[in-house]
Motif scaffolding. Structure first.
Motif, PDB file in Angstrom:
ATOM      1  N   VAL A   1       0.835  -1.200   0.000  1.00  0.00           N
ATOM      2  CA  VAL A   1       0.000   0.000   0.000  1.00  0.00           C
ATOM      3  C   VAL A   1       0.873   1.255   0.000  1.00  0.00           C
ATOM      4  O   VAL A   1       2.038   1.225   0.385  1.00  0.00           O
ATOM      5  CB  VAL A   1      -0.937   0.043   1.228  1.00  0.00           C
ATOM      6  N   GLN A   2       0.256   2.339  -0.416  1.00  0.00           N
ATOM      7  CA  GLN A   2       0.925   3.642  -0.356  1.00  0.00           C
ATOM      8  C   GLN A   2       0.937   4.115   1.091  1.00  0.00           C
ATOM      9  O   GLN A   2      -0.093   4.118   1.765  1.00  0.00           O
ATOM     10  CB  GLN A   2       0.148   4.631  -1.230  1.00  0.00           C
ATOM     11  N   PHE A   3       2.108   4.525   1.579  1.00  0.00           N
ATOM     12  CA  PHE A   3       2.239   4.904   2.995  1.00  0.00           C
ATOM     13  C   PHE A   3       3.422   5.856   3.119  1.00  0.00           C
ATOM     14  O   PHE A   3       4.565   5.502   2.806  1.00  0.00           O
ATOM     15  CB  PHE A   3       2.469   3.642   3.829  1.00  0.00           C
ATOM     16  N   SER A   4       3.152   7.057   3.559  1.00  0.00           N
ATOM     17  CA  SER A   4       4.207   8.062   3.719  1.00  0.00           C
ATOM     18  C   SER A   4       3.780   9.051   4.789  1.00  0.00           C
ATOM     19  O   SER A   4       2.655   8.979   5.318  1.00  0.00           O
ATOM     20  CB  SER A   4       4.456   8.803   2.397  1.00  0.00           C
ATOM     21  N   LEU A   5       4.625  10.013   5.079  1.00  0.00           N
ATOM     22  CA  LEU A   5       4.251  11.077   6.002  1.00  0.00           C
ATOM     23  C   LEU A   5       3.117  11.928   5.441  1.00  0.00           C
ATOM     24  O   LEU A   5       2.399  12.585   6.179  1.00  0.00           O
ATOM     25  CB  LEU A   5       5.471  11.954   6.308  1.00  0.00           C
ATOM     26  N   VAL A   6       2.960  11.909   4.142  1.00  0.00           N
ATOM     27  CA  VAL A   6       1.848  12.610   3.505  1.00  0.00           C
ATOM     28  C   VAL A   6       0.597  11.735   3.484  1.00  0.00           C
ATOM     29  O   VAL A   6      -0.505  12.186   3.803  1.00  0.00           O
ATOM     30  CB  VAL A   6       2.232  13.048   2.073  1.00  0.00           C
ATOM     31  N   ASP A   7       0.749  10.490   3.112  1.00  0.00           N
ATOM     32  CA  ASP A   7      -0.383   9.570   2.988  1.00  0.00           C
ATOM     33  C   ASP A   7      -0.328   8.531   4.099  1.00  0.00           C
ATOM     34  O   ASP A   7       0.353   7.518   3.999  1.00  0.00           O
ATOM     35  CB  ASP A   7      -0.359   8.881   1.625  1.00  0.00           C
ATOM     36  N   GLN A   8      -1.070   8.807   5.180  1.00  0.00           N
ATOM     37  CA  GLN A   8      -1.098   7.878   6.308  1.00  0.00           C
ATOM     38  C   GLN A   8      -2.445   7.173   6.432  1.00  0.00           C
ATOM     39  O   GLN A   8      -2.856   6.766   7.518  1.00  0.00           O
ATOM     40  CB  GLN A   8      -0.765   8.632   7.600  1.00  0.00           C
ATOM     41  N   ARG A   9      -3.105   6.971   5.302  1.00  0.00           N
ATOM     42  CA  ARG A   9      -4.381   6.258   5.316  1.00  0.00           C
ATOM     43  C   ARG A   9      -4.305   4.870   5.958  1.00  0.00           C
ATOM     44  O   ARG A   9      -5.276   4.422   6.577  1.00  0.00           O
ATOM     45  CB  ARG A   9      -4.938   6.152   3.894  1.00  0.00           C
ATOM     46  N   PRO A  10      -3.179   4.137   5.813  1.00  0.00           N
ATOM     47  CA  PRO A  10      -3.152   2.809   6.444  1.00  0.00           C
ATOM     48  C   PRO A  10      -3.412   2.836   7.950  1.00  0.00           C
ATOM     49  O   PRO A  10      -3.887   1.840   8.512  1.00  0.00           O
ATOM     50  CB  PRO A  10      -1.729   2.310   6.136  1.00  0.00           C
ATOM     51  N   LEU A  11      -3.128   3.965   8.611  1.00  0.00           N
ATOM     52  CA  LEU A  11      -3.313   4.041  10.056  1.00  0.00           C
ATOM     53  C   LEU A  11      -4.778   4.120  10.464  1.00  0.00           C
ATOM     54  O   LEU A  11      -5.105   3.912  11.641  1.00  0.00           O
ATOM     55  CB  LEU A  11      -2.557   5.251  10.622  1.00  0.00           C
ATOM     56  N   VAL A  12      -5.677   4.410   9.521  1.00  0.00           N
ATOM     57  CA  VAL A  12      -7.090   4.541   9.870  1.00  0.00           C
ATOM     58  C   VAL A  12      -7.704   3.176  10.164  1.00  0.00           C
ATOM     59  O   VAL A  12      -8.365   2.982  11.190  1.00  0.00           O
ATOM     60  CB  VAL A  12      -7.863   5.256   8.741  1.00  0.00           C
ATOM     61  N   GLN A  13      -7.478   2.207   9.265  1.00  0.00           N
ATOM     62  CA  GLN A  13      -8.072   0.875   9.431  1.00  0.00           C
ATOM     63  C   GLN A  13      -7.086  -0.261   9.171  1.00  0.00           C
ATOM     64  O   GLN A  13      -7.117  -1.284   9.857  1.00  0.00           O
ATOM     65  CB  GLN A  13      -9.253   0.701   8.458  1.00  0.00           C
ATOM     66  N   MET A  14      -6.224  -0.068   8.180  1.00  0.00           N
ATOM     67  CA  MET A  14      -5.434  -1.174   7.650  1.00  0.00           C
ATOM     68  C   MET A  14      -4.471  -1.772   8.668  1.00  0.00           C
ATOM     69  O   MET A  14      -4.380  -3.005   8.795  1.00  0.00           O
ATOM     70  CB  MET A  14      -4.668  -0.706   6.409  1.00  0.00           C
ATOM     71  N   THR A  15      -3.717  -0.945   9.380  1.00  0.00           N
ATOM     72  CA  THR A  15      -2.700  -1.516  10.271  1.00  0.00           C
ATOM     73  C   THR A  15      -3.329  -2.337  11.392  1.00  0.00           C
ATOM     74  O   THR A  15      -2.811  -3.399  11.748  1.00  0.00           O
ATOM     75  CB  THR A  15      -1.797  -0.413  10.858  1.00  0.00           C
ATOM     76  N   LYS A  16      -4.446  -1.877  11.928  1.00  0.00           N
ATOM     77  CA  LYS A  16      -5.104  -2.640  12.991  1.00  0.00           C
ATOM     78  C   LYS A  16      -5.596  -3.985  12.457  1.00  0.00           C
ATOM     79  O   LYS A  16      -5.464  -5.014  13.118  1.00  0.00           O
ATOM     80  CB  LYS A  16      -6.268  -1.836  13.567  1.00  0.00           C
ATOM     81  N   PHE A  17      -6.166  -3.954  11.256  1.00  0.00           N
ATOM     82  CA  PHE A  17      -6.646  -5.197  10.656  1.00  0.00           C
ATOM     83  C   PHE A  17      -5.484  -6.162  10.418  1.00  0.00           C
ATOM     84  O   PHE A  17      -5.595  -7.363  10.693  1.00  0.00           O
ATOM     85  CB  PHE A  17      -7.363  -4.898   9.336  1.00  0.00           C
ATOM     86  N   CYS A  18      -4.384  -5.641   9.905  1.00  0.00           N
ATOM     87  CA  CYS A  18      -3.229  -6.493   9.617  1.00  0.00           C
ATOM     88  C   CYS A  18      -2.627  -7.072  10.890  1.00  0.00           C
ATOM     89  O   CYS A  18      -2.225  -8.242  10.924  1.00  0.00           O
ATOM     90  CB  CYS A  18      -2.182  -5.702   8.835  1.00  0.00           C
ATOM     91  N   GLN A  19      -2.565  -6.270  11.944  1.00  0.00           N
ATOM     92  CA  GLN A  19      -2.070  -6.775  13.222  1.00  0.00           C
ATOM     93  C   GLN A  19      -2.929  -7.940  13.717  1.00  0.00           C
ATOM     94  O   GLN A  19      -2.407  -8.928  14.235  1.00  0.00           O
ATOM     95  CB  GLN A  19      -2.065  -5.657  14.264  1.00  0.00           C
TER      96      GLN A  19
END
Length: 346
Positions: free
Chosen positions: A186-204
């Motif tokens: 996924v796209q993930f940077s200091l500009v694009d932190q969308r993964p922190l909304v739902q994705m990282t919790k789901f992946c964990q």
């Protein structure tokens, strides 16, 4: 000097990768001419410096062919060697490729023919990681493709399956179908932190790891653009630069981006590294992130020494707080674009 042990990550019990992966989208044709012999020679520089992992795709021009040629030379007697008294055996190279089909019939024959083509191009009997992308969620034949890919995995043609740009909802649907996935890119940077909304919790919760791209916004997160006026589309000479300039505009614009670059530079000066190294380190420290993919402009420009400093860098609480205060806009792009990968699906 070899990279630190912390530069490597055990992605699965049988697959260890470098946490900074060499992105081969630069050879796809939209970033200028790449001469094959020079590109393959440059690949040895990365490999000998310890950057042994390559991210590629079936549609990145000759990327899979380059990996095949590189591996053949790596295992032959005519490979370039480091200047040492006694040459060590070659380090293994990891090649993480993608399959990006157009939606349509996903029969076993079609899927197997596509994977066989990648195997031939890459000169290997088994793919280290096959990352699957799907353009249209309304066409659920992506599940047919993934089930056939699992069969090919059982047959020994694929070690592990991953996804590319799947959002959290459809990642859940894949798991519900009984398909085992080890990564999502996924796209993930200091500009694009969308993964922190739902994705990282789901992946964990589901033992899935993230491979990130766009972490340097196509190289816009660099000292080159600090203090510079807002560039026009015609001043940006690669597809990546134009793409991520649009992402920055959606995130908050060039003025906000300049504040971020200034903060990165202050932290970089404190640690005596580049501001790009700080930006990558911040993402590598995020939950479930196994590695960050940084474009390798083979035979054009190389940043091996600078990239190596990422693994010596430790951001302290003050550093992280300063970056969080400026870039904690995970909901900004989430509201504008949607969850991870939404921009690829209209």
């Amino acid at each position: 000097m070899p990279l630190k042990p912390s530069a490597y990550h055990q992605l699965t019990p049988d697959l260890k990768i470098c946490r900074l992966l060499n992105g081969m989208w630069q050879v796809s044709g939209s970033h200028g001419t790449i001469l094959p012999q020079r590109a393959i020679a440059a690949m040895f520089k990365y490999h000998q410096a310890g950057f042994t992992s390559w991210d590629l795709a079936d549609h990145y021009g000759p990327a899979e062919d380059f990996i095949g040629a590189f591996r053949r030379k790596l295992n032959s007697n005519d490979r370039p060697l480091p200047v040492v008294k006694k040459a060590a055996p070659p380090m293994p190279a990891q090649a993480l490729t993608k399959w990006v089909p157009q939606p349509g019939n996903m029969s076993r024959i079609i899927v197997e023919e596509r994977i066989n083509l990648s195997l031939r191009r890459m000169g290997t009997p088994c793919l280290d990681l096959l990352q699957f992308h799907w353009w249209d969620y309304s066409d659920d034949r992506y599940l047919d493709a993934l089930k056939h890919l699992m069969d090919l995995q059982a047959a020994g043609k694929i070690k592990h399956l991953g996804l590319t740009n799947f959002n959290t909802e459809y990642l859940q649907r894949v798991l519900d179908a009984g398909i085992t996935i080890v990564t999502n890119q996924v796209q993930f940077s200091l500009v694009d932190q969308r993964p922190l909304v739902q994705m990282t919790k789901f992946c964990q919760a589901n033992d899935i790891q993230l491979l990130t791209y766009g972490t340097l916004c196509g190289s816009l997160i660099s000292a080159k653009y600090l203090g510079q006026p807002n560039p026009t589309r015609y001043q940006l000479n690669t597809a990546s630069l134009r793409k991520y300039k649009n992402i920055i505009a959606a995130w908050g614009g060039w003025e906000r981006f300049q504040i971020l670059l200034k903060t990165l530079q202050t932290i970089a000066d404190k640690h005596q590294v580049s501001l790009s190294a700080v930006a990558v380190r911040y993402i590598l420290d995020q939950p479930t992130v196994a590695g960050a993919i940084v474009g390798a402009r083979l035979s054009v420009s190389e940043h091996l020494e600078d990239n190596a400093t990422i693994f010596d860098l430790v951001l302290d609480k003050k550093d992280r707080a300063a970056l969080l205060a400026l870039s904690d806009g995970s909901n900004d792009l989430f509201k504008t674009l949607g969850d991870c990968g939404a921009e690829y699906r209209g």
